[in-house]
Structures are given as structure tokens and as C-alpha cells.
Design a protein around this motif. Structure first.
Motif, mmCIF file in Angstrom:
data_model
loop_
_atom_site.group_PDB
_atom_site.id
_atom_site.type_symbol
_atom_site.label_atom_id
_atom_site.label_comp_id
_atom_site.label_asym_id
_atom_site.label_seq_id
_atom_site.Cartn_x
_atom_site.Cartn_y
_atom_site.Cartn_z
ATOM 1 N N GLU A 111 -12.458 -11.059 7.264
ATOM 2 C CA GLU A 111 -11.929 -9.707 7.187
ATOM 3 C C GLU A 111 -12.191 -8.951 8.476
ATOM 4 O O GLU A 111 -13.231 -9.109 9.115
ATOM 5 N N ALA A 164 -11.212 -4.039 1.880
ATOM 6 C CA ALA A 164 -10.584 -3.016 1.051
ATOM 7 C C ALA A 164 -10.989 -1.607 1.463
ATOM 8 O O ALA A 164 -10.217 -0.651 1.304
ATOM 9 N N LEU A 166 0.832 -1.193 0.000
ATOM 10 C CA LEU A 166 0.000 0.000 0.000
ATOM 11 C C LEU A 166 0.873 1.250 0.000
ATOM 12 O O LEU A 166 2.004 1.187 0.464
ATOM 13 N N HIS A 169 -8.633 0.728 3.530
ATOM 14 C CA HIS A 169 -7.341 1.129 2.961
ATOM 15 C C HIS A 169 -6.803 2.418 3.576
ATOM 16 O O HIS A 169 -5.702 2.455 4.137
ATOM 17 N N LEU A 203 -9.438 -3.169 -5.564
ATOM 18 C CA LEU A 203 -8.682 -3.738 -4.452
ATOM 19 C C LEU A 203 -9.557 -4.780 -3.767
ATOM 20 O O LEU A 203 -10.637 -4.456 -3.264
ATOM 21 N N HIS A 204 -9.113 -6.011 -3.731
ATOM 22 C CA HIS A 204 -9.950 -7.098 -3.208
ATOM 23 C C HIS A 204 -9.878 -7.197 -1.689
ATOM 24 O O HIS A 204 -10.884 -7.489 -1.034
ATOM 25 N N TYR A 205 -8.718 -6.991 -1.125
ATOM 26 C CA TYR A 205 -8.548 -6.984 0.333
ATOM 27 C C TYR A 205 -7.150 -6.488 0.642
ATOM 28 O O TYR A 205 -6.297 -6.347 -0.254
ATOM 29 N N VAL A 206 -6.913 -6.238 1.913
ATOM 30 C CA VAL A 206 -5.591 -5.823 2.388
ATOM 31 C C VAL A 206 -5.118 -6.836 3.421
ATOM 32 O O VAL A 206 -5.891 -7.262 4.292
ATOM 33 N N TYR A 230 -0.147 -5.016 2.338
ATOM 34 C CA TYR A 230 -0.162 -5.233 0.901
ATOM 35 C C TYR A 230 -1.567 -5.664 0.483
ATOM 36 O O TYR A 230 -2.372 -6.119 1.297
ATOM 37 N N GLY A 231 -1.842 -5.478 -0.796
ATOM 38 C CA GLY A 231 -3.166 -5.806 -1.303
ATOM 39 C C GLY A 231 -3.095 -6.558 -2.614
ATOM 40 O O GLY A 231 -2.057 -6.586 -3.288
ATOM 41 N N ASP A 265 -4.510 -15.091 -0.142
ATOM 42 C CA ASP A 265 -4.993 -14.862 1.228
ATOM 43 C C ASP A 265 -4.633 -16.037 2.133
ATOM 44 O O ASP A 265 -4.088 -15.865 3.227
ATOM 45 N N ARG A 321 -6.464 -10.125 7.622
ATOM 46 C CA ARG A 321 -7.088 -9.660 6.377
ATOM 47 C C ARG A 321 -8.068 -8.546 6.704
ATOM 48 O O ARG A 321 -8.901 -8.675 7.600
#
Length: 333
Positions: free
Chosen positions: A332, A303, A148, A306, A157-160, A266-267, A288, A300
Motif C-alpha cells: 500500500e 483505506a 469512490l 480515502h 473499506l479494505h483498500y483503494v 475504486y475500493g 487486488d 494500492r
């Protein structure tokens, strides 16, 4: 401008000489030399300074080389896709990731894909986070994995993933005996770390500044593995991302937790307006799962968090707190 001219130019840039380029291309040296001269005449400026058998690229040559390489790689992608279509197969899966994530996560995630979903061919580009974004925007790759920030309107962006940074020291370093290294104990030590000041390096710098010894950083690199190698050589204590420390282990060093939690974010991103293949969707979830298995304390995040995550200050490590919570793959925070 013809394809054989671009290939000759690229080969000369790679080989450093007309003779070397001719060997790579399996063409005659005079033929390659004439091709380069024809290209220079067509574009109206010199690409190389001649000095006997060797040549030195001009500044303009380096600028042109970046464009030519993109074009040649694009042609290779078209060739691979055309062959896949002829075999009634899915096209190659193209991934761009920062070097640490490419090495630590991508091979492990690919090995998890089911045979019916896994692509026959995969191309992995190791690049800076900025180049990962550019590769997605230009549709050169199908999926990107990068640190990021990844806030771009044309990307999804699917997830962080968040995981705490670690210290890496030589096995014979006195700090190797401590299960957790206190940041204050690094006050008089050389420190090696990453060099991008707008990503992870910024959070590492904030933590060191809070401890009062920001000037202790003596070794910076754009690749965190180089910082780990500095620790192996007893040059410094490496403060790096956990993907490098746990994903690409190095002999002669040990990895230790820090008493201050420096988050590594990171994503996984794709183009917002491009349809995803089953292989891409499977890879997104596999990244993931691998992250949680490989990185201690991995979390996780949705998104939508962020911006919030990037604004949170570095904090001391706490027990049973949000930052020590480990969410299962797919869940998440």
C-alpha cells in the motif's frame, strides 16, 4: 399479502401483459388477472392501467416493484442458503460491483480462489456505486466493489486502487497512431464518457476544463462500455476508466494513455460489523492481485487515504513520480 400475489405482480411488470405473465408463471391468464385484482384490492390502489390484453404500470407500481423485487430476491437467497446448509456447504458468495468492475475484475478474481475456499455458488449484482453501498447496508451481499467515494461509517473499506484513465479511439482514427494522446489534441473532437458527476465524471470534467474545452463532451452514459462503443462507431473519442478498456476489450478500437493523469479510484468494502468468510477474505486479496495485473499503473492505497486521494487535483503525467509508481499486490502507498 401472499407470495403468489407478489410473484404475479413481478411477472406482469417483467412481461408487460397478463398473458405474458401467465406464460412465465405457467398459470392461467384468468388466474393471474384475478391475483392482480386481489392484490390491488388489498393494498387499496390500482397497479396497472388496462388497455385490452396489455397493461401499463402506474407510478405507484414502479415504486412497489423495487420493494417486491428485493423481497423476492431475498427469498431466493434464503432458499439457496438453506440448500447449502443441507449439503454442509458454505452459503453462496454474494458480490455487488459497478458494471465495469463486475465484468473486468470479479470473474478473474474468482478464478484465483483455491478449491477449498471457492464457493460452490456465486451471485454477482451489477449496480451503481450507490446501490452497491445500499446492498451492503441491507446485508444483501457479502462484499462490494465500487468507485469512490465510499465513506460510510457502517462499511469497512479494505483498500483503494488507483489507476489512470485512458482514451479509446477507433482503430482507423488518426489518434490511434500516437502512443500517448495529448488532451489538447481533443479540443476539437467529440468526447464520450461516463455520466455520474459525483464520481469519475467529475475528475474527467476537471481535466477537460483545465484544457479549456469542457463543452466537447457530446456523449454521456452511466456505463463506460457505451462510451467505448461510441468510439468504435467513430462517434467520439472515449475517455474512460481502465477497467473497461482493458477488462472488456472491444474489436475495432485501440486504447491509449493520456498525457494528463486522470485517476480512477475504486475500493473493496464489506459490512463493518459482519464476520467475513474465508471466501470473502480470499476474494478481497484476489481483486487486488487482478487489479495490478490487468490495469497499467495500478496503485494500492491504504483505506485511510480515502479523503486525501479525492482532494488531490488532476495532474500531468510524470516519470518516476508517485502516480507512476506500481505497488505489488498487497502493498500500500
Amino acid at each position: 399479502m401472499e407470495l403468489h400475489q407478489l410473484e404475479a405482480f413481478s411477472a406482469v411488470m417483467s412481461a408487460g401483459s397478463i398473458t405474458g405473465a401467465a406464460r412465465l408463471l405457467r398459470r392461467s391468464q384468468p388466474g393471474v388477472s384475478r391475483t392482480i385484482q386481489d392484490l390491488e384490492q388489498e393494498i387499496g390502489y390500482a397497479l396497472f392501467h388496462r388497455n385490452g390484453p396489455r397493461v401499463t404500470p402506474t407510478d405507484r407500481a414502479f415504486l412497489l416493484y423495487a420493494e417486491v423485487e428485493r423481497a423476492l430476491v431475498g427469498l431466493e437467497r434464503i432458499r439457496a442458503s438453506a440448500l447449502a446448509i443441507g449439503r454442509d456447504e458454505a452459503p453462496p458468495l454474494r458480490i455487488a460491483a459497478t458494471p465495469a468492475l463486475a465484468a473486468a475484475l470479479v470473474p478473474r478474481a474468482l478464478s484465483r480462489l483455491e478449491p477449498g475456499v471457492a464457493p460452490r455458488e456465486t451471485n454477482v449484482l451489477g449496480a451503481s456505486a450507490e446501490q452497491v453501498v445500499q446492498a451492503l447496508l441491507s446485508r444483501a451481499v457479502d462484499v462490494g466493489i465500487a468507485t469512490l467515494p465510499l465513506d460510510h461509517g457502517a462499511l469497512l473499506l479494505h483498500y483503494v486502487i488507483e489507476a489512470p484513465c485512458v482514451a479509446v479511439v477507433s482503430r482507423d482514427d488518426p489518434l490511434a497512431n500516437a502512443p500517448v494522446i495529448e488532451l489538447r489534441n481533443l479540443a476539437h473532437r467529440r468526447i464520450a464518457t461516463v455520466g455520474n458527476r459525483y464520481r469519475l465524471r467529475r475528475r474527467i470534467g476537471q481535466a477537460l476544463e483545465s484544457a479549456g474545452f469542457a463543452s466537447a463532451i457530446v456523449f454521456e452514459s452511466n456505463a463506460s462500455l457505451n462510451a467505448v462503443m461510441a468510439a468504435q462507431a467513430n462517434l467520439a473519442v472515449a475517455v474512460v476508466d481502465p477497467a473497461t478498456a482493458f477488462g472488456t476489450p472491444v474489436d475495432g478500437v485501440v486504447t491509449r494513455r493520456l498525457d494528463v493523469e486522470i485517476p480512477f479510484f475504486y475500493g473493496v468494502v464489506t459490512s463493518a460489523d459482519k464476520a467475513r468468510s474465508p471466501a470473502v477474505d480470499a476474494l478481497i486479496e484476489a481483486i487486488d492481485a487482478v487489479s495490478h495485473e490487468l490495469l497499467p499503473g495500478a496503485t494500492r492505497h491504504h483505506a485511510a487515504r480515502h479523503d486525501t486521494l479525492l482532494s488531490e487535483p488532476v495532474q500531468p503525467r510524470v516519470r518516476n513520480g508517485r502516480r507512476s509508481t506500481r505497488h505489488p499486490a498487497g502493498a500500500e502507498a
